[in-house]
Design an enzyme around this catalytic site. Sequence first.
Site, PDB file in Angstrom:
ATOM      1  N   LYS A 195      36.166  -8.079   6.356  1.00  0.00           N
ATOM      2  CA  LYS A 195      35.024  -7.734   5.491  1.00  0.00           C
ATOM      3  C   LYS A 195      34.796  -6.219   5.493  1.00  0.00           C
ATOM      4  CE  LYS A 195      30.659  -8.013   7.186  1.00  0.00           C
ATOM      5  NZ  LYS A 195      29.790  -6.826   7.075  1.00  0.00           N
ATOM      6  N   ASN A 196      34.694  -5.639   6.684  1.00  0.00           N
ATOM      7  CA  ASN A 196      34.301  -4.230   6.758  1.00  0.00           C
ATOM      8  C   ASN A 196      35.413  -3.270   6.338  1.00  0.00           C
ATOM      9  OD1 ASN A 196      31.755  -4.941   7.461  1.00  0.00           O
ATOM     10  ND2 ASN A 196      31.988  -4.553   9.660  1.00  0.00           N
TER      11      ASN A 196
ATOM     12  N   CYS B  17      16.866  -2.535   9.642  1.00  0.00           N
ATOM     13  CA  CYS B  17      17.278  -3.937   9.582  1.00  0.00           C
ATOM     14  C   CYS B  17      17.124  -4.519  10.973  1.00  0.00           C
ATOM     15  CB  CYS B  17      18.700  -4.076   9.056  1.00  0.00           C
ATOM     16  SG  CYS B  17      19.961  -3.659  10.256  1.00  0.00           S
TER      17      CYS B  17
ATOM     18  N   ARG C  73      18.691   2.400  11.756  1.00  0.00           N
ATOM     19  CA  ARG C  73      19.941   2.672  11.020  1.00  0.00           C
ATOM     20  C   ARG C  73      19.781   3.733   9.919  1.00  0.00           C
ATOM     21  NH1 ARG C  73      23.297  -2.625   9.765  1.00  0.00           N
ATOM     22  NH2 ARG C  73      24.968  -1.097   9.693  1.00  0.00           N
TER      23      ARG C  73
ATOM     24  N   ASP D 133      29.957  -5.402  17.424  1.00  0.00           N
ATOM     25  CA  ASP D 133      29.975  -6.601  16.579  1.00  0.00           C
ATOM     26  C   ASP D 133      30.481  -7.845  17.311  1.00  0.00           C
ATOM     27  OD1 ASP D 133      28.943  -5.144  14.510  1.00  0.00           O
ATOM     28  OD2 ASP D 133      30.822  -4.927  13.408  1.00  0.00           O
TER      29      ASP D 133
ATOM     30  N   ARG E 255      27.476 -14.132   5.246  1.00  0.00           N
ATOM     31  CA  ARG E 255      27.765 -12.800   4.708  1.00  0.00           C
ATOM     32  C   ARG E 255      29.073 -12.269   5.285  1.00  0.00           C
ATOM     33  NH1 ARG E 255      23.366  -8.702   6.015  1.00  0.00           N
ATOM     34  NH2 ARG E 255      25.054  -7.416   5.241  1.00  0.00           N
TER      35      ARG E 255
HETATM   36  C1  EPZ Z   1      29.463  -0.178  10.599  1.00  0.00           C
HETATM   37  O1  EPZ Z   1      28.086   0.076  10.304  1.00  0.00           O
HETATM   38  C2  EPZ Z   1      29.685  -1.649  10.332  1.00  0.00           C
HETATM   39  N1  EPZ Z   1      29.373  -1.931   8.938  1.00  0.00           N
HETATM   40  C3  EPZ Z   1      28.812  -2.471  11.267  1.00  0.00           C
HETATM   41  O2  EPZ Z   1      29.137  -3.847  11.054  1.00  0.00           O
HETATM   42  C4  EPZ Z   1      29.137  -2.105  12.731  1.00  0.00           C
HETATM   43  O3  EPZ Z   1      28.258  -2.795  13.586  1.00  0.00           O
HETATM   44  C5  EPZ Z   1      28.965  -0.594  12.921  1.00  0.00           C
HETATM   45  O4  EPZ Z   1      29.774   0.129  11.956  1.00  0.00           O
HETATM   46  C6  EPZ Z   1      29.365  -0.120  14.307  1.00  0.00           C
HETATM   47  O5  EPZ Z   1      30.697  -0.459  14.559  1.00  0.00           O
HETATM   48  C7  EPZ Z   1      30.314  -1.764   8.007  1.00  0.00           C
HETATM   49  O6  EPZ Z   1      31.437  -1.355   8.255  1.00  0.00           O
HETATM   50  C8  EPZ Z   1      29.950  -2.134   6.612  1.00  0.00           C
HETATM   51  P1  EPZ Z   1      27.478   3.495  12.196  1.00  0.00           P
HETATM   52  P2  EPZ Z   1      27.554   1.568  10.128  1.00  0.00           P
HETATM   53  O7  EPZ Z   1      27.062   4.459  11.145  1.00  0.00           O
HETATM   54  O8  EPZ Z   1      28.616   2.407   9.549  1.00  0.00           O
HETATM   55  C9  EPZ Z   1      23.708   5.812  14.000  1.00  0.00           C
HETATM   56  C10 EPZ Z   1      28.620  -6.179  10.857  1.00  0.00           C
HETATM   57  O9  EPZ Z   1      28.026  -7.082  11.490  1.00  0.00           O
HETATM   58  N2  EPZ Z   1      23.693   6.607  12.781  1.00  0.00           N
HETATM   59  O10 EPZ Z   1      28.814   3.657  12.816  1.00  0.00           O
HETATM   60  O11 EPZ Z   1      26.254   1.486   9.433  1.00  0.00           O
HETATM   61  C11 EPZ Z   1      23.383   4.337  13.747  1.00  0.00           C
HETATM   62  O12 EPZ Z   1      21.984   4.115  13.655  1.00  0.00           O
HETATM   63  C12 EPZ Z   1      28.101  -4.778  10.885  1.00  0.00           C
HETATM   64  O13 EPZ Z   1      29.638  -6.384  10.165  1.00  0.00           O
HETATM   65  C13 EPZ Z   1      22.762   7.613  12.630  1.00  0.00           C
HETATM   66  O14 EPZ Z   1      21.933   7.874  13.504  1.00  0.00           O
HETATM   67  O15 EPZ Z   1      27.338   1.996  11.627  1.00  0.00           O
HETATM   68  C14 EPZ Z   1      24.022   3.673  14.933  1.00  0.00           C
HETATM   69  O16 EPZ Z   1      23.169   3.781  16.041  1.00  0.00           O
HETATM   70  C15 EPZ Z   1      26.697  -4.573  11.163  1.00  0.00           C
HETATM   71  N3  EPZ Z   1      22.761   8.338  11.451  1.00  0.00           N
HETATM   72  C16 EPZ Z   1      25.278   4.538  15.173  1.00  0.00           C
HETATM   73  O17 EPZ Z   1      25.026   5.782  14.516  1.00  0.00           O
HETATM   74  C17 EPZ Z   1      23.659   8.094  10.470  1.00  0.00           C
HETATM   75  O18 EPZ Z   1      23.613   8.792   9.436  1.00  0.00           O
HETATM   76  C18 EPZ Z   1      26.574   3.965  14.631  1.00  0.00           C
HETATM   77  O19 EPZ Z   1      26.349   3.479  13.307  1.00  0.00           O
HETATM   78  C19 EPZ Z   1      24.611   7.080  10.637  1.00  0.00           C
HETATM   79  C20 EPZ Z   1      24.617   6.342  11.797  1.00  0.00           C
END
Ligand code: EPZ
Length: 419
Positions: free
Chosen positions: A22-23, A116, A121, A306, A398
């Site tokens: 998916k991702n 969420c 996030r 995840d 999802r």
């Molecule tokens: C991706 O989310 C995945 N989603 C998530 O999958 C996964 O849990 C996550 O990466 C971590 O591996 C998709 O690929 C669509 P991040 P993403 O930005 O990109 C902080 C699932 O169940 N952060 O790597 O949104 C954030 O809050 C899901 O399939 C900031 O502070 O995650 C988090 O603490 C849910 N500012 C950390 O970084 C930003 O601008 C990592 O988040 C961006 C992120």
Amino acid sequence: MDKYLINGGKVLSGEIEISGSKNASLPLLFASILSDEKITINNVPDLKDIQTCCSLLEVLGVSVIREGSTIHLCGKELNSYEAPYELVSTMRASVLVMGPLLARIGKAKVSLPGGCSLGARPINLHLDFFRTLGAKVNLIHGYVEIECGNMNGTDYHFDQKTVTGTMNALFLAVLTPGTTIMHNCALEPEVVELCLLLKSMGANIRGEGSETIIVQGVSILHGTEYRVIPDRIECGTIMIAAAITYGKIRLKSCNPKHMTALMRKLITAGVDIEYDHEGRTISIDAKNKYNGTSISTQPYPGFPTDLQAQYMALMSLANGTTIITENIFENRFMHVSELKRMGANLIIQGNTVVVTGVEYLSGAKVMATDIRAGAGLILAALRAKGETEISRIYHVERGYEHIEKKLSSLGASIRRVIE
Ligand code: EPZ
């Protein structure tokens, strides 16, 4: 609301094919915005999030034709730059339209995703990158409006590793004049796949899979055909299903290289695992009760957040005590209170959970709060005594393709009930 009814105690066995990721699929589909030529993506899973992604692309004017697990896209008639609240609020990954829209037409208006169930996030790092390259960013009426000014490649350091942030940056950098050097990039296989797809469209990218990615902007990207990698989170979830039911499962069409962190922990816990890189299979044989083995979630190649909920379900039945530390999201313990309702002995202390293994879990009515929390509850239910009723399964659907059919084919007693 639809539910799963699961009768626990069945030993799972047999063979199973892992679906496309998916991702990894989502950014590949959004890449269609970057070109006016045809893009074909193969091995795309049949999931709600993929449908949401296709609906959003259609709203923007991209033509989308689905034929089984293949999706044909064409961005020639792209005619909008607005991602509406209704779609972004059902799938946060919709923010991945920002980079491609800015790169192709120089503006984007995207509903700002709220928090969420995993936490706040924010997307500040995505926006910071756009600004650094020369874009103007405004927040108006709940929407982020971004407009490209005099754009130029530059050096950028991500303060924190972010998966979709790195992807959005790549999308914009590939069509921005000059050289963009990005430091502290996410190393996830899904990011590497996006780089490979973009390169197959004509992008000039070096360093994918390392923390520093160098992009030399090009003026145009072309059509391509690309196959999505196996879903490493579905793969891990099925591996844990084998372990928790003392089962024996052979997983096919998977990539063992992406599963190293989980495999190490399962082997330490006492689960037998064999894998074949060339044959793309993993075999799990879990005859015995396993030992508590602590984990701490980290960006790739560390233990994936995840799989944290699913692993906690497993450890709630292990020998001894396990410490589970969540380092990625501040609120990813929503499954704890649901697992406790099934008899798990779990104590939350800040960002860790102390898990003391119990002899058995018992079936109960529980609720899924996100995709992976729901998967954790399904796994607990597979071993629990009696019947478990899991509600809000739209979360699970999802991200997991036909999970009840796949688990049934391995011998699980799981029914999807429509209400
Ligand atoms: C991706 O989310 C995945 N989603 C998530 O999958 C996964 O849990 C996550 O990466 C971590 O591996 C998709 O690929 C669509 P991040 P993403 O930005 O990109 C902080 C699932 O169940 N952060 O790597 O949104 C954030 O809050 C899901 O399939 C900031 O502070 O995650 C988090 O603490 C849910 N500012 C950390 O970084 C930003 O601008 C990592 O988040 C961006 C992120």
